[in-house]
Motif scaffolding. Structure first.
Motif, short mmCIF file in Angstrom:
data_model
loop_
_atom_site.label_atom_id
_atom_site.label_comp_id
_atom_site.label_asym_id
_atom_site.label_seq_id
_atom_site.Cartn_x
_atom_site.Cartn_y
_atom_site.Cartn_z
N ALA A 173 0.83 -1.20 0.00
CA ALA A 173 0.00 0.00 0.00
C ALA A 173 0.86 1.26 0.00
O ALA A 173 0.58 2.21 -0.74
CB ALA A 173 -0.93 0.00 1.21
N PHE A 228 -7.59 -0.56 0.61
CA PHE A 228 -6.62 -1.32 1.38
C PHE A 228 -7.08 -2.77 1.60
O PHE A 228 -6.27 -3.69 1.55
CB PHE A 228 -6.30 -0.64 2.72
CG PHE A 228 -5.19 -1.31 3.46
CD1 PHE A 228 -3.91 -1.35 2.93
CD2 PHE A 228 -5.41 -1.94 4.67
CE1 PHE A 228 -2.87 -1.99 3.59
CE2 PHE A 228 -4.38 -2.58 5.34
CZ PHE A 228 -3.11 -2.60 4.80
N ILE A 277 -6.12 -4.79 -1.27
CA ILE A 277 -4.69 -5.15 -1.22
C ILE A 277 -4.48 -6.33 -0.28
O ILE A 277 -3.77 -7.28 -0.60
CB ILE A 277 -3.84 -3.94 -0.81
CG1 ILE A 277 -3.84 -2.88 -1.91
CG2 ILE A 277 -2.39 -4.37 -0.49
CD1 ILE A 277 -3.19 -1.57 -1.53
#
Length: 176
Positions: A56, A73, A76
């Motif tokens: 990130a 996020f 991810i």
């Protein structure tokens, strides 16, 4: 005083890094829980969180709207965990470590060991959606963004996963 384009971009990136750091600190338990729900091992979950944070930070410029930080996020984290599972294969956590990690006194585990075990029996595509919806409290459209799938697919997998979970819990003698 005039600030040039490069200086402004540096200031903006620094502010974005600080906001992201604050987000990670505030939501560290939820992020860990999400990773754990995929890899099912506390050490691997910590590794996945660390790797996700690194990814990130290196791609922070791709975040266009800080209001979408959670879905950005989480995507991810999910992709990092799925890559790990694909590469290493699924590990089965058993015995003493499983019971310790899932004891009611642990702040980062689900309170119901039977539910956690039943969730572990579900295929990844169903378990992930159930965890994101009911344990991480994401809306269906956010889940679709995180997993990069159609919202109708999310709905179908959610309801099918809940049916499978109910069947699994009934087989274990649990009332659902």
């Amino acid at each position: 005083m005039y600030i040039g384009g490069k200086e402004f971009a540096k200031m903006k990136r620094k502010a974005l890094k600080k906001e992201f750091e604050d987000y990670i600190i505030r939501h560290k338990e939820a992020i860990y829980r999400l990773a754990y729900s995929y890899v099912r091992n506390s050490d691997d979950a910590l590794d996945m969180v660390q790797e996700s944070i690194y990814k990130a930070f290196t791609s922070l410029d791709s975040l266009k709207d800080f209001g979408a930080i959670k879905t950005w996020f989480y995507r991810i984290v999910v992709n990092t965990c799925l890559d790990f599972i694909r590469i290493r294969g699924r590990e089965i956590v058993a015995g003493q470590e499983y019971l310790i990690d899932n004891s009611p006194g642990a702040s980062d585990s689900y309170s119901d060991i039977d539910l956690n075990r039943a969730l572990g029996e579900l295929p990844d595509n169903y378990r992930g959606i159930i965890v994101l919806r009911y344990f991480e409290d994401l809306q269906l459209n956010q889940i679709a963004q995180v997993l990069d799938i159609n919202i109708n697919t999310v709905k179908t997998r959610l309801y099918r996963g809940l049916d499978l979970l109910r069947i699994e819990m009934e087989m274990d003698g649990q009332e659902v």
